[in-house]
Design a protein around this motif. Structure first.
Motif, short mmCIF file in Angstrom:
data_model
loop_
_atom_site.label_atom_id
_atom_site.label_comp_id
_atom_site.label_asym_id
_atom_site.label_seq_id
_atom_site.Cartn_x
_atom_site.Cartn_y
_atom_site.Cartn_z
N PHE A 149 0.83 -1.20 0.00
CA PHE A 149 0.00 0.00 0.00
C PHE A 149 0.86 1.25 0.00
O PHE A 149 0.57 2.22 -0.69
CB PHE A 149 -0.93 -0.03 1.22
N GLU A 153 0.66 4.07 -2.97
CA GLU A 153 0.39 5.50 -2.84
C GLU A 153 1.55 6.31 -3.41
O GLU A 153 1.36 7.37 -3.99
CB GLU A 153 0.20 5.86 -1.37
N LEU A 154 2.75 5.78 -3.22
CA LEU A 154 3.93 6.47 -3.74
C LEU A 154 3.86 6.55 -5.25
O LEU A 154 4.36 7.48 -5.87
CB LEU A 154 5.18 5.70 -3.31
N LEU A 157 0.76 9.42 -6.16
CA LEU A 157 0.83 10.86 -5.91
C LEU A 157 1.68 11.67 -6.89
O LEU A 157 1.28 12.76 -7.28
CB LEU A 157 1.25 11.13 -4.48
N TYR A 160 -0.07 13.33 -9.80
CA TYR A 160 -0.79 14.60 -9.68
C TYR A 160 0.08 15.75 -10.16
O TYR A 160 -0.34 16.57 -10.97
CB TYR A 160 -1.20 14.81 -8.21
N ALA A 175 -5.65 16.14 -13.48
CA ALA A 175 -4.82 15.72 -12.37
C ALA A 175 -5.65 15.53 -11.12
O ALA A 175 -5.53 14.53 -10.41
CB ALA A 175 -3.73 16.76 -12.12
N MET A 176 -6.53 16.51 -10.85
CA MET A 176 -7.33 16.43 -9.63
C MET A 176 -8.29 15.25 -9.69
O MET A 176 -8.44 14.50 -8.73
CB MET A 176 -8.10 17.75 -9.45
N THR A 179 -6.42 11.99 -9.11
CA THR A 179 -5.99 11.76 -7.74
C THR A 179 -7.16 11.44 -6.83
O THR A 179 -7.08 10.53 -6.00
CB THR A 179 -5.25 13.01 -7.22
N ILE A 180 -8.25 12.19 -7.00
CA ILE A 180 -9.39 11.95 -6.11
C ILE A 180 -9.95 10.54 -6.35
O ILE A 180 -10.23 9.80 -5.40
CB ILE A 180 -10.48 13.02 -6.35
N MET A 183 -7.69 8.03 -4.84
CA MET A 183 -7.70 8.07 -3.38
C MET A 183 -8.98 7.44 -2.83
O MET A 183 -8.97 6.88 -1.73
CB MET A 183 -7.57 9.51 -2.88
N ILE A 184 -10.06 7.55 -3.59
CA ILE A 184 -11.26 6.83 -3.16
C ILE A 184 -10.94 5.34 -3.15
O ILE A 184 -11.29 4.60 -2.23
CB ILE A 184 -12.43 7.14 -4.10
N ALA A 187 -8.91 4.58 -0.17
CA ALA A 187 -9.72 4.59 1.06
C ALA A 187 -10.38 3.23 1.25
O ALA A 187 -10.36 2.67 2.36
CB ALA A 187 -10.76 5.69 0.98
N MET A 190 -7.86 0.82 2.43
CA MET A 190 -7.46 1.00 3.83
C MET A 190 -8.44 0.27 4.74
O MET A 190 -8.02 -0.39 5.69
CB MET A 190 -7.43 2.48 4.17
#
Lengths: 504, 539
Positions: A149, A153-154, A157, A160, A175-176, A179-180, A183-184, A187, A190
């Protein structure tokens, strides 16, 4: 192909593969920003070294030997990290990860050469590019869920910044959005990871895979784990970030992104979801198989009507990655073989596509609108040739890497869901249609714009990258067993576990 | 109850800080006494130098006394065998002073290190935004506030706790409003004062209820009636007899104390003061208030809840769908946590001022922090403390860089950050690391601690809260990325680099390395934190 009998022991080969680019990034960080050429060269050197190390490990892997804790994992390195929480630095490689490690090496190797013409903020560019590569390498070799994980993530990111700074066409939005979305996905991951840790007491995936979670647990937590990774693989309905991101990204980043990063998603889904929770897979995947049909057919149909050259390739990635996800959803050995093979084939092919479209064409013509292009074959014949090679692979022509992959996938899916396979097969003619359409519109016919005759010729870096990728596409197409043998040994235990635990 | 001579050594760091504060004030008088520009610069320089030296000395002293130097070894010769070290260590390590009013345990040592360290960084950061008059007061007040925070952490008794809270708050009110001519700063000071006074009253009322409870339960005067252990006994007694009225008093006392403390650490719905104060106060002070003061508040809440209120009947559980029902203060904390992070995150979204947005982000971070408070198992406690340390370090960097930029550019709007990546790549990198750590991106410390509190809360059964918190991280990412957008994407107005002094530069770099260190090797704190939680009685 077990070419190298034995490597000198005591050297952490896998760690070196990702440490070398990290080291390169650190060196570049301390160079004065005027030293652009030095940065390019350092970046090329570390990319070459890590690619070479990847090949070395690839050819030294012995598919018949037993590995770590009864699995096929070799070159295993283990260090305690946070023993109180069962986290360790545990890396290893098997038949699934090795081709992908090589693929990543190949794409960054060619990607650095393709990025040779970046002039704006060269320093930051190569640092981020190398960090991205570090992350991708790490995911492919991590056997600890937490470590995986962290690397994942590395890898996400830097995208972006890479897209937002050096991109084109609505770059900040792209880009946004990317990333969003991703990241969902993380999440969801996680939540799955926390749940797995609390029940399993460790993050060591090899240990976890030898444990059988309760049926109820698997049903609950398979979905977050699978979907979390599948977002990155561009699964419907979470795919819309991918074409936008591809289009906005600078060329080398598109290559890495479509070529390798999306594979992280499929690889993670296979490794962390299917391997650890086979019963959850059997519960959810039939439904997911139907969803992936949307990817495969709908993605291809959308690619058909795009006017922007890069969007076509972007949606073709959605469609092809849909095939990978469909193969994962079919859960049998043949299909899984095909899935991994397709990851490799699509990675090389799509990197080639983006090299042609993003660098060779767009950087010169400054437009990607298909109606404004035309007749480029006369201006840049080399670009045309490699484009056609990539196209043939995309269509699944025998003799290219794509053929072996798609053939295996459809065989596997046919066994599991015949009806789905039939519908999915619709994508084959559609793919042929859109690929030939863009090939025709961009390269054939009259030269649309007289200025095109004055375009600067292709540089050696472009030709070199294109040639390397094209050779791999054809080479793997002609001799698929180079990697198919490996993949089979890697996939077999996962498929076997699937069968053993079926019907609980 | 008496103060013994042996207790003196345990209080060395506090006496040291007190002495330095007095020296700073006194030294100011002895320096060239004038309001002229040169004299003022001299006075300021002197005050800063003395404060920094004092804080540094106190920091080292705590390191020695807390036994953190065990590992220092030169050849066969261990450092602590050196007799002064040895004496300081054995005399300072543990014990409680004044009949348990001031507890010296690993938690106190950790608290001291955090507060003294944060004060040190703050003083370094004051930079150009120095006080225009009476510089010595400014720095002495920082020292007094630091002292108060240590008392808050070490307080094992209600009155000491209250004194600690006041000793922290009153200097901070003054510091927040220190720029008298700036209306925003004045507003911040006044607002902080009014809200602070109100919350102190609420806190005091809760304490008086608890005192009534301990006396009502007929405890003999062997134990101090206001000590947390008496509170604990009284509450256990109160719940053993559900018929009596004392149960209600216990719950009321808890509620008032929680509410009073929630004001201090800006937990929703008691957060309204914080954005205005954070925005109005001098940026270096904002850094101090948002890190050290908040951490002290959480240390206090943690100590009070875990030692005073850990009777299972009042603790309850935050889990849903288990045989034991949802209730007790853990579930209250869980609800507050979810509201806090949601409100903080949503309010941060539309902000155009970076400082104000970081204020809302601090509120959201407090929500995440409280995930470590929904139970008292060991993982919960360790993760809470670890989160506090990581949060302090990260926020100091974030506000610190903002302060440095403000010194040069003159504002803290996002537009002031535009093009920082081109103007000063170094500063931009440090800010990026801090922001990404706040957003919880690996391998930075913010990620590990966030993940750790998730695990801890899940183990305590608050699964709904974890899922809620994880979804909140996605929301928070959006506004954290706006920093990167301004710093890297937006074009710069000028290419002129931002000048940063040597001191702030080195401190910020060191803290940034610490952000990496805490994220990549979280284990090196684990042992110390585990000791702290064992000693305080976490299960």
């Amino acid at each position: 192909m077990h070419l190298i009998e034995s490597l000198p022991a005591g050297i952490p080969y896998l760690s070196l593969i990702w440490l070398v680019p990290l080291f390169g990034a650190l060196v570049i960080m301390f160079l004065p920003k005027e030293q652009k050429q030095a940065m390019r060269i350092i970046s090329a050197v570390v990319a070459t070294i890590s690619f070479g190390l990847g090949l070395l490990v690839f050819f030294a892997y012995d598919p018949n030997a037993a590995g770590y804790m009864g699995t096929k994992m070799q070159f295993v390195e283990k260090l305690d990290w946070v023993p109180q929480l069962g986290m360790s630095y545990l890396v290893g490689a098997d038949g699934i990860s090795l081709p992908l490690i090589v693929l990543n090496g190949l794409v960054i190797f060619t990607g650095t050469f393709i990025s040779w013409n970046i002039e704006d903020r060269v320093k930051e560019y190569f640092i981020l590019l190398l960090l991205l590569v570090v992350g991708v390498y790490g995911v492919f070799m991590a056997l600890d869920l937490f470590l995986m994980f962290v690397f994942y993530e590395l890898a996400v990111l830097p995208m972006y910044l890479l897209i937002g700074i050096w991109g084109s066409t609505r770059k900040e939005y792209g880009a946004m959005k990317l990333t969003i979305y991703l990241m969902i996905g993380s999440a969801a991951l996680m939540i799955g990871m926390v749940a797995i840790y609390v029940v399993g007491g460790t993050f060591n995936m090899v240990e976890l895979s030898q444990r059988v979670f309760s049926l109820e647990f698997q049903k609950l937590f398979f979905l977050p784990m699978f979907v979390g990774f599948a977002v990155l693989a561009g699964m419907f309905p979470f795919h819309t970030w991918s074409p936008t991101g591809h289009v906005a990204a600078p060329t080398a980043v598109s290559m890495l992104h479509a070529g390798v990063l999306m594979k992280l998603g499929a690889y993670g889904a296979l490794r962390a979801a299917l391997w650890l929770m086979p019963n959850g897979a059997q519960f959810w995947l039939p439904g997911i198989a139907v969803m992936t049909l949307m990817n495969v057919v709908y993605g291809a149909s959308i690619a058909m009507v795009q006017k922007d050259f890069k969007y076509v390739i972007g949606y073709s990635s959605v469609s092809h990655m849909g095939l990978v996800m469909l193969a994962l959803a079919s859960m049998n050995e043949t299909a899984l073989n095909g899935a991994v093979m397709q990851m490799f084939a699509h990675g090389v092919m799509t990197a080639l596509f983006f090299a042609v479209v993003g660098r060779m064409v767009y950087e010169r013509t400054h437009t990607r609108q298909l109606p404004e292009l035309g007749g480029l074959m006369k201006v840049m014949p080399f670009a045309f040739v490699v484009f056609i090679i990539a196209s043939l692979s995309s269509m699944g022509m025998p003799g290219t890497a794509g053929f072996m992959a798609e053939f295996t996938i459809f065989t596997g899916v046919m066994n599991q869901y015949p009806l789905v396979a039939v519908v999915a097969a619709l994508s084959i003619p559609i793919t042929a249609a859109y690929v030939l359409r863009v090939g025709y519109m961009a390269f054939m016919g009259e030269v649309k714009d007289p200025h095109y005759h004055d375009l600067p010729p292709l540089t050696w870096q472009e030709k070199f990258s294109g040639t390397v990728l094209a050779i791999v596409v054809i080479g793997v197409g002609l001799f698929p067993s180079i990697i198919m043998d490996y993949i089979a040994t890697g996939v077999q235990p996962i498929a076997q576990r699937m069968i053993d635990l079926a019907g609980r | 109850m008496n103060f013994q001579i042996a207790d003196f050594t345990r209080l060395i760091p506090e006496f040291l800080i007190l002495a330095i504060a007095a020296l700073v004030l006194l030294g100011d008088v002895l320096t060239r006494w004038s309001k002229g520009k040169e004299a003022l610069a001299e006075r300021t320089g002197e005050a800063i130098a003395m404060t920094l030296m004092g804080l540094g000395l106190a920091f080292v002293m705590v390191l020695i006394q807390g036994g953190f130097f065990n590992w220092v070894q030169i050849g066969d010769w261990k450092f602590y065998n050196f007799s002064i070290f040895q004496n300081l260590r054995t005399s300072g390590l543990d014990g409680s002073i004044l009949g348990g009013a001031f507890v010296v345990d690993p938690l106190t040592h950790i608290g001291r290190l955090i507060f003294i360290g944060a004060a040190f960084v703050t003083v370094v950061l004051t930079g150009k935004a120095r006080p225009s008059n009476n510089p010595a007061e400014f720095y002495a007040l920082i020292l007094f506030a630091t002292l108060g925070m240590i008392f808050m952490t070490a307080g094992g008794e209600l009155i000491m706790i209250y004194l600690g809270v006041e000793l922290t708050s009153i200097p901070l009110y003054v510091l927040a409003g220190y720029f008298r001519r700036d209306p925003v700063s004045t507003e911040a000071g006044a607002k902080y004062y009014i809200f602070g006074a109100l919350s102190s009253a609420i806190l005091l009322f809760g304490m008086s209820l608890l005192l009534g409870l301990t006396l009502m339960n007929g405890q003999t005067m062997n134990a101090t009636p206001t000590s947390l252990s008496s509170v604990k006994t009284a509450i256990e007694l109160a719940f053993a007899n559900p018929e009596g009225p004392s149960q209600g008093v216990a719950i009321l006392g808890l509620l008032f104390i929680l509410a009073g403390m929630a004001y201090k650490v800006a937990i929703v719905p008691f957060h309204a003061w914080s954005p205005d104060v954070y925005q109005g106060a001098p940026t270096s002070m904002t850094a101090f208030i948002s890190t050290a003061s908040k951490t002290a508040g959480f240390f206090l809440i943690y100590r009070v809840l875990v030692t005073g209120f850990d009777a299972p009947s009042i603790m309850g559980t935050a889990a849903i769908g288990t045989p034991t029902s949802f209730g007790g203060w853990t579930s209250l904390v869980a609800i507050l946590a979810s509201v806090t992070m949601l409100v903080g995150n949503l309010a941060a979204l539309p902000q155009t001022n970076a400082k104000r947005m970081l204020a809302y982000s601090s509120i959201a971070q407090a929500g995440f922090l409280m995930l470590g408070l929904v139970g008292t198992q060991r993982d919960s406690s360790i993760s809470l403390l670890m989160y506090l340390i990581a949060y302090t370090v990260t926020n100091l960097v974030a506000f610190g860089i903002l302060a440095l930029v403000e010194d040069n550019v003159g504002g803290t709007d996002f537009s002031n950050l535009n093009g920082l990546g081109r103007r000063s790549p170094g500063l931009a990198l440090l800010l990026t690391v801090a922001i990404l750590s706040l957003a919880g991106i690996p391998p930075l410390s913010g990620f590990f601690v966030k993940f750790y509190v998730f695990i801890a809360a899940w183990q305590e059964g608050a699964k709904w809260l974890v899922i809620f918190a994880v979804s909140n991280t996605v929301i928070s990412l959006y506004y954290y990325l706006r920093f990167l957008k301004a710093v890297y994407f937006a074009p710069a107005e000028t290419e002129e680099p931002i000048k940063v002094g040597f001191g702030p530069g080195i401190v910020m770099t060191a803290l940034t390395l610490l952000i990496f260190g805490l994220g990549i090797v979280p284990t090196w704190l684990y042992g110390v934190l585990e000791q702290a939680t064992i000693r305080i009685g976490a299960r």
